[in-house]
Motif scaffolding. Structure first.
Motif, PDB file in Angstrom:
ATOM      1  N   PHE A  11      65.485  33.685  37.624  1.00 17.32           N
ATOM      2  CA  PHE A  11      64.989  34.590  38.249  1.00 17.32           C
ATOM      3  C   PHE A  11      63.920  35.473  37.420  1.00 17.32           C
ATOM      4  O   PHE A  11      62.841  35.896  37.814  1.00 17.32           O
ATOM      5  N   GLY A  13      63.150  34.961  34.216  1.00 16.46           N
ATOM      6  CA  GLY A  13      62.334  34.440  33.593  1.00 16.46           C
ATOM      7  C   GLY A  13      61.051  34.042  34.213  1.00 16.46           C
ATOM      8  O   GLY A  13      59.891  34.131  33.599  1.00 16.46           O
ATOM      9  N   ASP A  33      64.834  25.488  29.717  1.00 13.11           N
ATOM     10  CA  ASP A  33      65.643  25.706  30.800  1.00 13.11           C
ATOM     11  C   ASP A  33      66.176  24.350  31.175  1.00 13.11           C
ATOM     12  O   ASP A  33      65.573  23.153  30.794  1.00 13.11           O
ATOM     13  N   LYS A  38      61.424  26.866  39.820  1.00 11.51           N
ATOM     14  CA  LYS A  38      61.162  28.108  39.949  1.00 11.51           C
ATOM     15  C   LYS A  38      59.769  28.333  39.255  1.00 11.51           C
ATOM     16  O   LYS A  38      58.888  29.260  39.722  1.00 11.51           O
ATOM     17  N   ALA A  53      65.896  21.057  29.059  1.00 19.34           N
ATOM     18  CA  ALA A  53      66.922  20.759  28.326  1.00 19.34           C
ATOM     19  C   ALA A  53      68.226  21.623  28.284  1.00 19.34           C
ATOM     20  O   ALA A  53      67.967  22.635  28.690  1.00 19.34           O
ATOM     21  N   ASP A  54      69.300  21.134  27.864  1.00 12.17           N
ATOM     22  CA  ASP A  54      70.499  22.238  28.022  1.00 12.17           C
ATOM     23  C   ASP A  54      70.407  22.947  26.473  1.00 12.17           C
ATOM     24  O   ASP A  54      70.370  22.350  25.476  1.00 12.17           O
ATOM     25  N   VAL A  76      69.463  32.877  29.216  1.00 14.31           N
ATOM     26  CA  VAL A  76      70.345  32.101  29.772  1.00 14.31           C
ATOM     27  C   VAL A  76      71.753  32.691  30.140  1.00 14.31           C
ATOM     28  O   VAL A  76      72.227  33.209  29.064  1.00 14.31           O
ATOM     29  N   ALA A  77      72.209  32.469  31.252  1.00 11.83           N
ATOM     30  CA  ALA A  77      73.837  33.020  31.591  1.00 11.83           C
ATOM     31  C   ALA A  77      74.235  32.621  32.663  1.00 11.83           C
ATOM     32  O   ALA A  77      73.518  32.276  33.583  1.00 11.83           O
ATOM     33  N   ALA A  79      75.668  34.323  35.839  1.00 16.16           N
ATOM     34  CA  ALA A  79      75.351  35.814  36.457  1.00 16.16           C
ATOM     35  C   ALA A  79      75.731  35.821  37.630  1.00 16.16           C
ATOM     36  O   ALA A  79      75.268  36.577  38.673  1.00 16.16           O
ATOM     37  N   PRO A 116      69.383  40.630  27.600  1.00 14.42           N
ATOM     38  CA  PRO A 116      69.873  41.151  28.894  1.00 14.42           C
ATOM     39  C   PRO A 116      71.283  41.846  28.536  1.00 14.42           C
ATOM     40  O   PRO A 116      72.106  40.759  28.627  1.00 14.42           O
ATOM     41  N   SER A 117      71.447  42.750  28.647  1.00 18.92           N
ATOM     42  CA  SER A 117      72.779  43.422  29.083  1.00 18.92           C
ATOM     43  C   SER A 117      73.010  43.329  30.594  1.00 18.92           C
ATOM     44  O   SER A 117      72.414  42.528  31.226  1.00 18.92           O
ATOM     45  N   THR A 118      73.773  44.199  31.179  1.00 20.62           N
ATOM     46  CA  THR A 118      73.990  44.293  32.484  1.00 20.62           C
ATOM     47  C   THR A 118      74.599  45.759  32.919  1.00 20.62           C
ATOM     48  O   THR A 118      75.248  46.422  32.001  1.00 20.62           O
ATOM     49  N   TYR A 149      82.738  38.720  32.219  1.00 18.25           N
ATOM     50  CA  TYR A 149      81.209  38.646  32.273  1.00 18.25           C
ATOM     51  C   TYR A 149      80.903  40.034  31.645  1.00 18.25           C
ATOM     52  O   TYR A 149      80.128  40.136  30.594  1.00 18.25           O
ATOM     53  N   PRO A 176      69.774  45.334  33.567  1.00 15.10           N
ATOM     54  CA  PRO A 176      69.304  45.369  35.034  1.00 15.10           C
ATOM     55  C   PRO A 176      70.476  45.986  35.840  1.00 15.10           C
ATOM     56  O   PRO A 176      71.674  45.485  35.857  1.00 15.10           O
ATOM     57  N   LEU A 184      65.091  34.663  43.452  1.00 18.24           N
ATOM     58  CA  LEU A 184      66.250  35.127  42.974  1.00 18.24           C
ATOM     59  C   LEU A 184      67.220  34.071  42.858  1.00 18.24           C
ATOM     60  O   LEU A 184      67.866  33.683  41.973  1.00 18.24           O
TER      61      LEU A 184
END
Ligand SMILES: NC(=O)c1ccc[n+]([C@@H]2O[C@H](COP(=O)([O-])OP(=O)(O)OC[C@H]3O[C@@H](n4cnc5c(N)ncnc54)[C@H](O)[C@@H]3O)[C@@H](O)[C@H]2O)c1
Length: 349
Positions: A11, A13, A33, A38, A53-54, A76-77, A79, A116-118, A149, A176, A184
């Motif tokens: 979303f 990225g 990714d 997207k 790729a992973d 990458v997470a 979420a 990215p924290s949260t 998380y 965020p 999204l």
């Protein structure tokens, strides 16, 4: 500027990359990714080098890219709240362990990190609003597994901050608060209950399922439209006069607070304004957190960001109100709606 974006098709990225190629023709992006849906044609854009790729199987490649980059955004997470309860170990392994390796690469190669924290790091703090410098970070007991998380992100914030204080890392942490907008999650594939709340409700409505409101939908959240969020991220990336260096920023809209029930009702009303959905059978039904998420769930009633830091240091202010955020988000999903027959097939109908 050369950016490395891990989780480039997500979303945040995919919206960030679309913005960069539209406004910064001399910036270069290396992205990774698992998927490309997207990003679409952006994968082949002249400014973008993409690897499908992973992350877990790309260790050497990632370190080499970190070494070459000016800035790294590890996005990458996992979420999605349902997964915090159903697969907490996977959350820890990806959100913390896999990302820690990238943080260490940044320390080793002296590459700037934007992480990215949260808003979830504040947990069940009773402060209103949540302040980056003052608020306590409060989580629940261990058997309430959803907090894995929040704890993974909090621990990463602390590690990154400590590297920064030691003088080994130039970083920015952004938090965020319920960002919403185009891309999204996929609302058309009818995948069920693994989405975030806005896309989950949208998916329920367009597939004619009932919306399930956990514990009456009385929890309140502040929603931020993605364009405002990208504006904040661009200010952090540009980092004029070092304004974002070693900073922690809540990125949310304190004026866009709504209860989850209001979110459901207003989303339903917006979708019903489209002729194909005016007779949708979707109703709003109550359920319990235990039934919906399982016993490991727990939540906080309100979560309001203080955005003084972002206003003062980044010169940022959100401008999109809640009704416009919903309207624009629904407009996007209606625009990219697959042919009705495809939807019907995806629904198993
Ligand atoms: N969107 C929000 O409102 C929000 C709120 C708080 C925190 N965040 C954080 O911001 C970051 C990005 O969020 P987002 O909304 O873009 O998430 P997202 O789920 O949309 O994107 C994550 C991307 O990572 C990719 N990915 C997952 N596992 C991977 C793997 N093993 N290898 C390679 N790629 C993999 C996914 O395919 C996906 O495209 C996350 O760290 C998230 O925790 C987001």
């Amino acid at each position: 500027m050369k950016l490395l974006i891990l989780g480039a098709n997500g979303f945040i990225g995919s919206n960030l990359i679309a913005h960069i190629v539209a406004h910064k023709p001399d910036w270069k992006i290396v992205g990774l990714d698992l998927a490309t849906d997207k990003l679409g044609p952006l994968v082949g854009h002249r400014q973008v080098t993409f690897r499908q790729a992973d992350m877990l199987a790309s260790r050497e490649w990632i370190e080499a890219q970190v070494k070459e980059a000016d800035v790294v955004l590890p996005l990458v997470a996992i979420a999605t709240p349902a997964t915090y309860v159903s697969n907490p170990i996977a959350v820890f392994e990806l959100d913390f362990e896999a990302n820690l390796a990238v943080v260490r690469d940044c320390v080793k190669h002296k590459t700037r990190l934007i992480f990215p924290s949260t808003s979830e790091v504040y947990g069940m703090s009773e402060d209103l609003p949540y302040d980056e410098e003052e608020s306590r970070l409060v989580t629940g007991p261990i058997h309430k597994q959803r907090w894995i998380y929040s704890c993974s992100k909090q621990m990463m914030d602390r590690v990154i901050y400590a590297y920064g204080v030691r003088g080994d890392l130039r970083f920015t942490l952004f938090r965020p608060f319920n960002w919403m907008g185009p891309k999204l999650d996929d609302v058309w594939s009818n995948k069920g209950t693994s989405s975030r709340v806005v896309s989950q409700f949208l998916s329920d409505i367009v597939h004619g399922r009932d919306i399930q409101l956990v514990d009456g939908g009385t929890s309140r959240r502040c929603f931020l439209y993605i364009d405002d969020a990208i504006d904040a991220l661009m200010r952090i990336l540009e980092n004029k006069d070092g304004c974002a260096d070693n900073g922690i920023f809540n990125i949310g809209h304190p004026g866009n607070e709504a209860s989850i029930r209001q979110l459901a009702e207003q989303l339903l009303a917006v979708v019903k304004s489209y002729p194909d959905y005016k007779d949708t059978p979707t109703r709003i039904r109550d359920t319990t957190a235990d039934t919906y998420y399982g016993k490991g769930y727990q939540d906080v009633d309100r979560r309001i960001p203080a955005i003084v830091q972002a206003e003062r240091k980044l010169g940022w202010k959100p401008v999109t109100d809640f009704p416009s955020s919903l309207q624009k988000t629904v407009e996007y999903y209606m625009r990219v709606r697959p042919a009705l027959q495809e939807c019907h097939n995806a629904s198993g109908g």
